[in-house]
Design an enzyme around this catalytic site. Structure first.
Site, PDB file in Angstrom:
ATOM      1  N   HIS A   1       9.439 -22.891   9.919  1.00 30.36           N
ATOM      2  CA  HIS A   1       8.212 -24.431  11.166  1.00 30.36           C
ATOM      3  C   HIS A   1       7.095 -23.517  10.406  1.00 30.36           C
ATOM      4  CE1 HIS A   1      10.658 -24.205  14.579  1.00 30.36           C
ATOM      5  NE2 HIS A   1      11.817 -24.200  14.153  1.00 30.36           N
TER       6      HIS A   1
ATOM      7  N   THR B   1       2.900  -1.412   9.146  1.00 26.59           N
ATOM      8  CA  THR B   1       3.338  -2.070   9.758  1.00 26.59           C
ATOM      9  C   THR B   1       3.512  -3.303   9.278  1.00 26.59           C
ATOM     10  OG1 THR B   1       1.024  -2.922  10.617  1.00 26.59           O
ATOM     11  CG2 THR B   1       2.439  -1.693  11.623  1.00 26.59           C
TER      12      THR B   1
ATOM     13  N   CYS C   1       3.271  -3.556   4.082  1.00 23.91           N
ATOM     14  CA  CYS C   1       2.084  -1.882   4.443  1.00 23.91           C
ATOM     15  C   CYS C   1       3.404  -1.056   5.585  1.00 23.91           C
ATOM     16  CB  CYS C   1       1.165  -2.778   4.315  1.00 23.91           C
ATOM     17  SG  CYS C   1       0.760  -3.743   6.219  1.00 23.91           S
TER      18      CYS C   1
ATOM     19  N   ARG D   1       7.901 -32.924  12.235  1.00 20.94           N
ATOM     20  CA  ARG D   1       6.633 -32.380  13.082  1.00 20.94           C
ATOM     21  C   ARG D   1       6.012 -30.594  12.496  1.00 20.94           C
ATOM     22  NH1 ARG D   1      11.989 -30.865  15.766  1.00 20.94           N
ATOM     23  NH2 ARG D   1      11.456 -28.803  16.604  1.00 20.94           N
ATOM     24  N   HIS D   2       7.040 -30.679  11.870  1.00 23.32           N
ATOM     25  CA  HIS D   2       6.304 -28.687  11.806  1.00 23.32           C
ATOM     26  C   HIS D   2       5.695 -29.113  10.265  1.00 23.32           C
ATOM     27  CE1 HIS D   2       9.391 -26.949  14.076  1.00 23.32           C
ATOM     28  NE2 HIS D   2      10.193 -27.927  13.180  1.00 23.32           N
TER      29      HIS D   2
ATOM     30  N   ASP E   1       0.832  -1.121  -0.322  1.00 28.16           N
ATOM     31  CA  ASP E   1       0.007  -0.462  -0.148  1.00 28.16           C
ATOM     32  C   ASP E   1       1.037   1.327  -0.124  1.00 28.16           C
ATOM     33  OD1 ASP E   1       1.484   0.174   2.182  1.00 28.16           O
ATOM     34  OD2 ASP E   1      -1.572   0.345   3.370  1.00 28.16           O
TER      35      ASP E   1
HETATM   36  C1  RB5 Z   1      -2.054   2.852   5.974  1.00 32.57           C
HETATM   37  O1  RB5 Z   1      -1.492   4.335   6.782  1.00 32.57           O
HETATM   38  C2  RB5 Z   1      -1.519   2.274   7.727  1.00 32.57           C
HETATM   39  O2  RB5 Z   1      -2.873   1.812   8.491  1.00 32.57           O
HETATM   40  C3  RB5 Z   1      -0.994   0.731   7.267  1.00 32.57           C
HETATM   41  O3  RB5 Z   1      -0.134   0.396   5.687  1.00 32.57           O
HETATM   42  C4  RB5 Z   1      -1.197   0.066   8.147  1.00 32.57           C
HETATM   43  O4  RB5 Z   1       0.089  -0.288   8.107  1.00 32.57           O
HETATM   44  C5  RB5 Z   1      -1.825  -1.711   8.143  1.00 32.57           C
HETATM   45  O5  RB5 Z   1      -1.609  -2.193   9.198  1.00 32.57           O
END
Ligand code: RB5
Length: 150
Positions: free
Chosen positions: A102, A71, A69, A136-137, A13
């Protein structure tokens, strides 16, 4: 006859776009074929749409995907709603490697705001070159697949 390498699916994104571009350079340098489903920057885009599109293609083509993205978390949650997707959130080389060893993850999710570029590159390289350990995985991963089948 030489087997044709499957293309890695890439998507991001707006928050992940720049890091995704860097990861593309790395794939190019390593001669890893890829298909970028987010070739243009769009500041209004939503990670959900990118994740669904990319995860569907990963499953359909029986290949692997890299989603970025802010996070990585939103991408990971959304991608895992697609049947057959085994998306893993990784923060560094170690978690990326373990998600292959794993969990047999077929999608790697990275956060551009949480993992600095150098570490993300290391994570990508480790992820692409690490195999599932089976044993096992595999028993555990198969339980996830059975659960998904219902
Ligand atoms: C976008 O601002 C942000 O929310 C997105 O990139 C992401 O981190 C969502 O999980």
């Amino acid at each position: 006859m030489e087997e044709k390498k499957k293309k890695i699916i890439l998507a991001a994104d707006h928050a992940g776009f720049e890091l995704k571009e860097k990861l593309k350079e790395v794939l190019n340098e390593s001669e890893v074929p890829f298909d970028d489903l987010t070739p243009k920057f769009d500041k209004e885009d939503d990670y959900t749409d990118e994740a669904f599109k990319a995860a569907r293609k990963v499953v359909k083509d029986k290949t692997q995907g890299i989603l970025v993205c802010g996070t990585g978390i939103g991408m990971c949650i959304a991608a895992n709603k697609v049947k057959g997707a085994m998306a893993a959130m990784a923060y560094d080389e170690k978690t990326a490697r373990l998600s292959r060893q794993h969990n047999d993850a077929n999608i790697l999710c990275l956060g551009a705001r949480t993992t600095e570029e150098g570490e993300a590159v290391k994570a990508l390289k480790a992820w692409l070159t690490t195999r599932f350990l089976e044993g096992r995985h595999a028993i555990r991963v198969n339980k996830i697949k059975e659960f998904e089948r219902g």
